[in-house]
Scaffold this motif. Structure first.
Motif, PDB file in Angstrom:
ATOM      1  N   GLY A  31       0.809  -1.217   0.000  1.00 15.17           N
ATOM      2  CA  GLY A  31       0.000   0.000   0.000  1.00 15.17           C
ATOM      3  C   GLY A  31       0.831   1.249   0.000  1.00 15.17           C
ATOM      4  O   GLY A  31       0.398   2.295   0.510  1.00 15.17           O
ATOM      5  N   ALA A  32       2.043   1.159  -0.568  1.00 15.74           N
ATOM      6  CA  ALA A  32       2.981   2.283  -0.528  1.00 15.74           C
ATOM      7  C   ALA A  32       3.208   2.891  -1.909  1.00 15.74           C
ATOM      8  O   ALA A  32       4.267   3.446  -2.186  1.00 15.74           O
ATOM      9  N   LEU A  33       2.215   2.801  -2.776  1.00 19.63           N
ATOM     10  CA  LEU A  33       2.370   3.321  -4.142  1.00 19.63           C
ATOM     11  C   LEU A  33       1.336   4.399  -4.406  1.00 19.63           C
ATOM     12  O   LEU A  33       0.121   4.148  -4.314  1.00 19.63           O
ATOM     13  N   SER A  34       1.822   5.606  -4.711  1.00 21.78           N
ATOM     14  CA  SER A  34       0.905   6.691  -5.060  1.00 21.78           C
ATOM     15  C   SER A  34       0.544   6.599  -6.542  1.00 21.78           C
ATOM     16  O   SER A  34       1.237   5.950  -7.325  1.00 21.78           O
ATOM     17  N   THR A  35      -0.543   7.269  -6.899  1.00 15.27           N
ATOM     18  CA  THR A  35      -0.966   7.249  -8.299  1.00 15.27           C
ATOM     19  C   THR A  35       0.100   7.845  -9.206  1.00 15.27           C
ATOM     20  O   THR A  35       0.406   7.298 -10.278  1.00 15.27           O
ATOM     21  N   GLN A  36       0.714   8.954  -8.794  1.00 13.33           N
ATOM     22  CA  GLN A  36       1.734   9.595  -9.625  1.00 13.33           C
ATOM     23  C   GLN A  36       2.942   8.691  -9.815  1.00 13.33           C
ATOM     24  O   GLN A  36       3.474   8.568 -10.922  1.00 13.33           O
ATOM     25  N   GLU A  37       3.378   8.002  -8.730  1.00 14.96           N
ATOM     26  CA  GLU A  37       4.520   7.107  -8.844  1.00 14.96           C
ATOM     27  C   GLU A  37       4.210   5.925  -9.759  1.00 14.96           C
ATOM     28  O   GLU A  37       5.047   5.485 -10.542  1.00 14.96           O
ATOM     29  N   GLY A  38       2.952   5.437  -9.671  1.00 10.10           N
ATOM     30  CA  GLY A  38       2.554   4.330 -10.544  1.00 10.10           C
ATOM     31  C   GLY A  38       2.557   4.736 -12.002  1.00 10.10           C
ATOM     32  O   GLY A  38       3.009   3.977 -12.876  1.00 10.10           O
ATOM     33  N   VAL A  39       2.046   5.939 -12.288  1.00 10.52           N
ATOM     34  CA  VAL A  39       2.021   6.435 -13.666  1.00 10.52           C
ATOM     35  C   VAL A  39       3.442   6.600 -14.205  1.00 10.52           C
ATOM     36  O   VAL A  39       3.750   6.224 -15.346  1.00 10.52           O
ATOM     37  N   GLU A  40       4.334   7.162 -13.389  1.00 11.62           N
ATOM     38  CA  GLU A  40       5.710   7.355 -13.829  1.00 11.62           C
ATOM     39  C   GLU A  40       6.392   6.010 -14.113  1.00 11.62           C
ATOM     40  O   GLU A  40       7.138   5.867 -15.096  1.00 11.62           O
ATOM     41  N   ALA A  41       6.151   5.030 -13.232  1.00 13.75           N
ATOM     42  CA  ALA A  41       6.749   3.716 -13.443  1.00 13.75           C
ATOM     43  C   ALA A  41       6.216   3.060 -14.716  1.00 13.75           C
ATOM     44  O   ALA A  41       6.972   2.450 -15.492  1.00 13.75           O
ATOM     45  N   LEU A  42       4.922   3.177 -14.970  1.00 13.94           N
ATOM     46  CA  LEU A  42       4.351   2.599 -16.188  1.00 13.94           C
ATOM     47  C   LEU A  42       4.863   3.311 -17.430  1.00 13.94           C
ATOM     48  O   LEU A  42       5.043   2.685 -18.487  1.00 13.94           O
ATOM     49  N   ASP A  43       5.103   4.621 -17.323  1.00 16.73           N
ATOM     50  CA  ASP A  43       5.684   5.359 -18.457  1.00 16.73           C
ATOM     51  C   ASP A  43       7.076   4.819 -18.783  1.00 16.73           C
ATOM     52  O   ASP A  43       7.427   4.650 -19.967  1.00 16.73           O
ATOM     53  N   ARG A  44       7.884   4.542 -17.738  1.00 21.15           N
ATOM     54  CA  ARG A  44       9.222   3.997 -17.977  1.00 21.15           C
ATOM     55  C   ARG A  44       9.143   2.608 -18.618  1.00 21.15           C
ATOM     56  O   ARG A  44       9.923   2.271 -19.509  1.00 21.15           O
ATOM     57  N   ALA A  45       8.186   1.813 -18.163  1.00 21.27           N
ATOM     58  CA  ALA A  45       8.021   0.480 -18.749  1.00 21.27           C
ATOM     59  C   ALA A  45       7.612   0.579 -20.214  1.00 21.27           C
ATOM     60  O   ALA A  45       8.087  -0.182 -21.064  1.00 21.27           O
ATOM     61  N   ALA A  46       6.717   1.528 -20.527  1.00 22.21           N
ATOM     62  CA  ALA A  46       6.272   1.707 -21.911  1.00 22.21           C
ATOM     63  C   ALA A  46       7.430   2.152 -22.793  1.00 22.21           C
ATOM     64  O   ALA A  46       7.562   1.701 -23.944  1.00 22.21           O
ATOM     65  N   GLU A  47       8.294   3.018 -22.261  1.00 21.93           N
ATOM     66  CA  GLU A  47       9.457   3.461 -23.037  1.00 21.93           C
ATOM     67  C   GLU A  47      10.372   2.282 -23.371  1.00 21.93           C
ATOM     68  O   GLU A  47      10.882   2.169 -24.495  1.00 21.93           O
ATOM     69  N   GLN A  48      10.585   1.404 -22.402  1.00 21.15           N
ATOM     70  CA  GLN A  48      11.436   0.237 -22.642  1.00 21.15           C
ATOM     71  C   GLN A  48      10.807  -0.718 -23.655  1.00 21.15           C
ATOM     72  O   GLN A  48      11.490  -1.306 -24.497  1.00 21.15           O
ATOM     73  N   ALA A  49       9.476  -0.864 -23.593  1.00 19.96           N
ATOM     74  CA  ALA A  49       8.788  -1.732 -24.558  1.00 19.96           C
ATOM     75  C   ALA A  49       8.911  -1.169 -25.967  1.00 19.96           C
ATOM     76  O   ALA A  49       9.122  -1.911 -26.935  1.00 19.96           O
ATOM     77  N   LEU A  50       8.789   0.147 -26.101  1.00 20.76           N
ATOM     78  CA  LEU A  50       8.929   0.782 -27.414  1.00 20.76           C
ATOM     79  C   LEU A  50      10.358   0.642 -27.934  1.00 20.76           C
ATOM     80  O   LEU A  50      10.578   0.460 -29.136  1.00 20.76           O
ATOM     81  N   TYR A  51      11.328   0.709 -27.021  1.00 17.43           N
ATOM     82  CA  TYR A  51      12.715   0.525 -27.447  1.00 17.43           C
ATOM     83  C   TYR A  51      12.922  -0.884 -27.994  1.00 17.43           C
ATOM     84  O   TYR A  51      13.541  -1.076 -29.045  1.00 17.43           O
ATOM     85  N   ALA A  52      12.390  -1.896 -27.291  1.00 19.39           N
ATOM     86  CA  ALA A  52      12.508  -3.276 -27.755  1.00 19.39           C
ATOM     87  C   ALA A  52      11.820  -3.460 -29.097  1.00 19.39           C
ATOM     88  O   ALA A  52      12.327  -4.140 -29.989  1.00 19.39           O
ATOM     89  N   SER A  53      10.659  -2.835 -29.248  1.00 24.43           N
ATOM     90  CA  SER A  53       9.949  -2.912 -30.522  1.00 24.43           C
ATOM     91  C   SER A  53      10.777  -2.292 -31.639  1.00 24.43           C
ATOM     92  O   SER A  53      10.807  -2.796 -32.769  1.00 24.43           O
ATOM     93  N   GLY A  54      11.477  -1.198 -31.330  1.00 28.44           N
ATOM     94  CA  GLY A  54      12.319  -0.556 -32.334  1.00 28.44           C
ATOM     95  C   GLY A  54      13.468  -1.437 -32.771  1.00 28.44           C
ATOM     96  O   GLY A  54      13.836  -1.465 -33.947  1.00 28.44           O
ATOM     97  N   VAL A  55      14.062  -2.191 -31.825  1.00 30.09           N
ATOM     98  CA  VAL A  55      15.139  -3.116 -32.171  1.00 30.09           C
ATOM     99  C   VAL A  55      14.627  -4.171 -33.149  1.00 30.09           C
ATOM    100  O   VAL A  55      15.253  -4.468 -34.175  1.00 30.09           O
ATOM    101  N   ILE A  56      13.451  -4.732 -32.842  1.00 31.27           N
ATOM    102  CA  ILE A  56      12.885  -5.773 -33.709  1.00 31.27           C
ATOM    103  C   ILE A  56      12.564  -5.209 -35.086  1.00 31.27           C
ATOM    104  O   ILE A  56      12.842  -5.839 -36.115  1.00 31.27           O
ATOM    105  N   GLN A  57      11.976  -4.024 -35.125  1.00 35.60           N
ATOM    106  CA  GLN A  57      11.630  -3.419 -36.412  1.00 35.60           C
ATOM    107  C   GLN A  57      12.868  -3.125 -37.235  1.00 35.60           C
ATOM    108  O   GLN A  57      12.879  -3.289 -38.457  1.00 35.60           O
ATOM    109  N   ARG A  58      13.929  -2.713 -36.559  1.00 39.89           N
ATOM    110  CA  ARG A  58      15.183  -2.419 -37.255  1.00 39.89           C
ATOM    111  C   ARG A  58      15.737  -3.679 -37.908  1.00 39.89           C
ATOM    112  O   ARG A  58      16.201  -3.661 -39.046  1.00 39.89           O
ATOM    113  N   MET A  59      15.656  -4.791 -37.203  1.00 42.43           N
ATOM    114  CA  MET A  59      16.127  -6.057 -37.766  1.00 42.43           C
ATOM    115  C   MET A  59      15.230  -6.508 -38.924  1.00 42.43           C
ATOM    116  O   MET A  59      15.696  -7.003 -39.940  1.00 42.43           O
TER     117      MET A  59
END
Length: 353
Positions: free
Chosen positions: A159-187
């Protein structure tokens, strides 16, 4: 008949031409170019034309074009079918060889298809050789996403997660997923089978993208990689094919330097070619051991390789790609040690696409 016409009129040569299906004829090099001799295949295409007669229509136009010294293929029409003629002069005669335009176009189409399949095979092999790099590039973002997910779960359970911290963490995860997608598309774009897409290319941007593609290998081997450019006009070419050449040459340099003591340097330089305002010269240089004596003359030969287990198709494919772009690829030893490959590519003119 004398000379060429006399030679061709002999039975063995005529039979050979017939077996080969060559439609050859010899005409007098005169104002009235009478037919001196014809092969059986030529006779089948022009049944109304006999020795001693002057051709008419498209055939006469082709003979006259040959007399004027017009080189290359001379187009002509025979009974509604498109043909092309090659001409040669000799001994007072004009020799024409007829070929079907449709058959030549089909043959050219097969040649282009075969070349594209060969290039595709080379790209697939290049990606196979880079499998470790690809795995590393994908493991980094996947590992980051997994860590973010575990952290979110732990904090949610407490119960130690604020809404803002959760949103920021999900944004970082989305950025990493897009980076992985870019690697695959490049190949995928690197190995995609398609016709060459010729367009003006920004060489500095393409070189930087190539070094980005190899950044993990460069960092792993502690190589000092540098790109150097002057002010350059765009060159005309296919981005994926030119990048394939750069990747192959750069990886050759990285392989040559791997495990060697002392500084390891990979340098790609682009500048206007000395003495020409129509070409840009790229050099890919490494500080490896250089090419062994006796190997320089064979390095572009098919299936010759200095790498253990190498297939020996990389440099031959690179040269084919560069020549397809109306350029040149050659090798020169570096006086300070190492190997330098030179690539000359034509500048894209304003009127070109």
């Amino acid at each position: 008949m004398t000379g060429l016409a006399a030679l061709l009129s002999q039975s063995p040569e005529a039979e050979a031409l017939d077996v080969l299906g060559l439609a050859v004829a010899a005409f007098e090099d005169a104002a009235a170019p009478r037919l001196a001799w014809r092969a059986p295949a030529f006779a089948r295409l022009t049944p109304d034309l006999r020795p001693g007669q002057v051709p008419a229509g498209g055939l006469l136009a082709a003979v006259e074009a040959a007399r004027r010294g017009e080189g290359g293929l001379i187009p002509l029409d025979l009974d509604g079918q498109a043909f092309e003629a090659r001409a040669a002069h000799g001994d007072g005669r004009i020799c024409l060889i007829l070929s079907s335009a449709a058959e030549r176009q089909e043959a050219e189409g097969r040649r282009l298809a075969d070349r594209e399949r060969l290039l595709l095979t080379s790209r697939v092999m290049s990606v196979g050789e880079m499998a470790t790099m690809i795995a590393h590039e994908l493991n980094q973002p996947i590992g980051s996403i997994a860590n973010i997910a575990r952290g979110l779960k732990a904090r949610l359970s407490r119960g130690a997660l604020s809404t803002q911290e959760g949103v920021e963490a999900l944004d970082r995860a989305a950025e990493q997923a897009l980076y992985a997608s870019g690697v695959i598309q490049r190949m995928r774009s690197f190995v995609e089978q398609r016709q060459p897409q010729v367009e003006p290319l920004d060489l500095p941007r393409l070189v930087r993208a190539t070094l980005d593609l190899l950044d993990w290998e460069i960092a792993r081997d502690k190589v000092a990689a540098r790109a150097q450019f002057s002010t350059l006009p765009p060159v005309l070419g296919d981005a994926v094919m030119i990048q394939q050449v750069l990747v192959n040459l750069a990886r050759n340099g990285l392989d040559a330097m791997r495990g060697r003591p002392g500084p390891r340097r990979l340098t790609i330089v682009a500048a206007p070619m000395e003495g020409s305002d129509r070409m840009i010269e790229l050099t890919v240089a490494d500080s490896g051991p250089g090419v062994e004596a006796g190997a320089e003359g064979r390095m572009f030969s098919p299936f010759f390789s200095t790498k253990p287990g190498g297939m020996g198709v990389g440099l031959g494919i690179c040269r084919s790609i560069v020549e397809l772009h109306r350029g040149r690829l050659w090798h020169a030893p570096d006086p300070e040690g190492g190997t330098v490959f030179h690539i000359a590519l034509p500048v894209a003119r304003q009127e070109e696409p």
